[in-house]
Design a protein around this motif. Structure first.
Motif, PDB file in Angstrom:
ATOM      1  N   MET A 157       0.865  -1.138   0.130  1.00 26.51           N
ATOM      2  CA  MET A 157      -0.028   0.020  -0.082  1.00 26.51           C
ATOM      3  C   MET A 157       0.899   1.300   0.044  1.00 26.51           C
ATOM      4  O   MET A 157       2.169   1.376   0.515  1.00 26.51           O
ATOM      5  CB  MET A 157      -1.033   0.026   1.201  1.00 26.51           C
ATOM      6  N   GLN A 216       0.572   5.872   0.193  1.00 27.08           N
ATOM      7  CA  GLN A 216      -0.414   6.846   0.474  1.00 27.08           C
ATOM      8  C   GLN A 216      -0.202   8.087  -0.630  1.00 27.08           C
ATOM      9  O   GLN A 216       0.810   8.445  -1.012  1.00 27.08           O
ATOM     10  CB  GLN A 216       0.103   7.476   1.814  1.00 27.08           C
ATOM     11  N   THR A 267      -4.174  13.767  -2.108  1.00 25.59           N
ATOM     12  CA  THR A 267      -5.548  14.095  -2.711  1.00 25.59           C
ATOM     13  C   THR A 267      -5.485  15.528  -3.022  1.00 25.59           C
ATOM     14  O   THR A 267      -4.407  16.239  -2.727  1.00 25.59           O
ATOM     15  CB  THR A 267      -6.504  13.747  -1.639  1.00 25.59           C
ATOM     16  N   LYS A 301      -4.635   9.509   1.210  1.00 20.44           N
ATOM     17  CA  LYS A 301      -5.593   8.413   1.215  1.00 20.44           C
ATOM     18  C   LYS A 301      -4.640   7.139   0.823  1.00 20.44           C
ATOM     19  O   LYS A 301      -3.789   7.196  -0.022  1.00 20.44           O
ATOM     20  CB  LYS A 301      -6.596   8.600   0.148  1.00 20.44           C
ATOM     21  N   MET A 315      -3.934   3.553  -0.860  1.00 16.92           N
ATOM     22  CA  MET A 315      -4.223   2.771  -2.138  1.00 16.92           C
ATOM     23  C   MET A 315      -3.358   1.587  -2.170  1.00 16.92           C
ATOM     24  O   MET A 315      -2.163   1.727  -1.875  1.00 16.92           O
ATOM     25  CB  MET A 315      -3.910   3.548  -3.300  1.00 16.92           C
ATOM     26  N   VAL A 342      -1.824  -1.509  -4.064  1.00 19.32           N
ATOM     27  CA  VAL A 342      -0.939  -1.486  -5.413  1.00 19.32           C
ATOM     28  C   VAL A 342      -0.571  -2.905  -5.733  1.00 19.32           C
ATOM     29  O   VAL A 342      -0.576  -3.756  -4.633  1.00 19.32           O
ATOM     30  CB  VAL A 342       0.186  -0.426  -5.504  1.00 19.32           C
ATOM     31  N   GLY A 376      -3.198   0.045  -9.529  1.00 18.99           N
ATOM     32  CA  GLY A 376      -3.132   0.713  -8.559  1.00 18.99           C
ATOM     33  C   GLY A 376      -3.076   2.126  -8.482  1.00 18.99           C
ATOM     34  O   GLY A 376      -3.458   2.813  -7.783  1.00 18.99           O
ATOM     35  N   LEU A 377      -2.100   2.381  -9.314  1.00 18.78           N
ATOM     36  CA  LEU A 377      -1.801   4.150  -9.506  1.00 18.78           C
ATOM     37  C   LEU A 377      -1.883   4.286 -10.934  1.00 18.78           C
ATOM     38  O   LEU A 377      -1.789   3.628 -11.806  1.00 18.78           O
ATOM     39  CB  LEU A 377      -0.324   4.076  -8.972  1.00 18.78           C
ATOM     40  N   ASP A 401       0.041  10.720 -10.471  1.00 29.06           N
ATOM     41  CA  ASP A 401      -0.259  10.415  -9.037  1.00 29.06           C
ATOM     42  C   ASP A 401       0.894  11.037  -8.272  1.00 29.06           C
ATOM     43  O   ASP A 401       2.036  11.044  -8.657  1.00 29.06           O
ATOM     44  CB  ASP A 401      -0.780   9.238  -8.770  1.00 29.06           C
TER      45      ASP A 401
END
Length: 364
Positions: free
Chosen positions: A322, A324, A327, A333, A335, A337, A353-354, A358
């Protein structure tokens, strides 16, 4: 009035001390609050980048080689009297490379010429010593006289013997002339010339050495065009065929489009690899011996949509991979991946996932 004057030095000292402390705190307090103990730590972030062709491919190392290379060897034995080629020297087609001595051959040619004169003399004697050759009848008269001039056929035998002697003399002359031509050709082989345009990559002998026929003198390479050679494992070489395009990565990170020029028909039984040569484009900026990498498609890696992030962006201690993600309002948040592979440069290849663009938090 006297009392007023007595207060002036005291007020001056008070003003001086007050000014000192104002300046002191004005300089030190900002530095103190700038210390990490007083400052609020701002998180480090990283931009999610799209995976390039080098991250979606397997790199196979190879070497830049000449498009064509030849070994120039001596065509006959002899001593090298001159060696014109030097390592790194550019040669043109038919340009002199080396010269071999021909003293012994010249002496043999002189001996052949002397034997030719003797053989020609024998031929002339055999022709003009036949009976009747000096008369008006010439050869026909000599032949008729030999055949019918004496009983028992002795005249015919003598005539045939002389004809045989003439034929042998002529054959001897032809043989000597052939030997002379062969020796003249050997003399010509002493002048070694370049078989093509190219650069001298190695010089294997020096002037004054005695060489044998077939002994290598220099090595040449045709460098107007270059190739790169790779030994590709059998499981990755499937589908590699002449003319197929690929991407080449140089040692300084440049990506060069190339095409397959030659594929070995068999597999090396020791290494289980197949030799592949790719043609480099003109003005590639590469030199002989440079290290390059051929990028082959990675099995199981997405060709599009994959991204790369720093390995430090993964949350530590989590059961699933995972990160961060920052946002729009500046918060984070979490996520989940999918990590396709850990790359050698410390990056992670993310297949799901990304998205590119981002921003993820890099864990301290």
């Amino acid at each position: 009035m006297k009392h007023l004057y007595s207060l002036r030095p005291r007020a001056h000292r008070y003003y001086r001390y007050t000014s000192f402390w104002v300046i002191f705190f004005g300089l030190t307090l900002p530095l103190a609050f700038a210390h990490p103990a007083f400052a609020q730590e701002s998180p480090s972030v990283a931009l999610v980048k799209p995976a390039g062709v080098d991250t979606n491919a397997i790199s196979i190392g190879g070497t830049v080689i000449p498009y064509r290379s030849v070994t120039v060897a001596a065509q006959r034995a002899g001593r090298i009297t001159a060696l014109y080629a030097r390592t790194g020297m550019m040669l043109q087609f038919n340009q002199p490379v080396a010269a071999l001595d021909d003293d012994v051959l010249r002496q043999q040619i002189d001996g052949i010429k002397a034997e030719l004169k003797a053989a020609q003399s024998d031929l002339d004697y055999a022709i003009f010593s036949m009976p009747g050759m000096d008369s008006a009848g010439g050869m026909m008269g000599a032949m008729m006289g030999a055949m019918f001039g004496a009983p028992g056929g002795s005249g015919v035998d003598a005539w045939l013997a002389r004809v045989n002697r003439i034929n042998q003399a002529r054959a001897r002359i032809d043989q000597l002339k052939a030997q002379e031509r062969a020796l003249q050709a050997q003399v010509g082989y002493g002048a070694v010339t370049a078989p093509m345009d190219g650069i001298v990559t190695r010089r294997l002998v020096e002037a004054g050495e005695i060489v044998q026929a077939g002994q290598p003198l220099i090595e040449m390479a045709y460098v107007s065009r270059l190739r790169a050679q790779f030994d590709i494992p059998v499981d990755l070489a499937q589908g590699v065929a002449p003319g197929r395009p690929f991407t080449l990565k140089t040692s300084d990170g440049r990506l060069i489009p190339v095409s397959v020029g030659e594929v070995a028909p068999g597999v090396d039984p020791r290494t289980h690899t197949q030799q592949v040569k790719v043609d480099l484009p003109p003005q590639s900026g590469l030199r002989l011996g440079d290290y390059v990498e051929l990028l082959l498609a990675r099995a199981g890696a997405a060709s599009t949509g994959s991204v790369v992030i720093p390995a430090a962006a993964l949350l530590r201690g989590s059961a699933l991979p995972m990160v961060q993600v920052v946002t729009g309002d500046g918060t984070f948040k979490i996520m989940i991946v999918r990590v396709a592979e850990r790359l050698p440069d410390g990056q992670l290849l993310i297949s799901a996932g990304l998205s590119a663009g981002d921003v993820v938090k890099v864990q301290p």
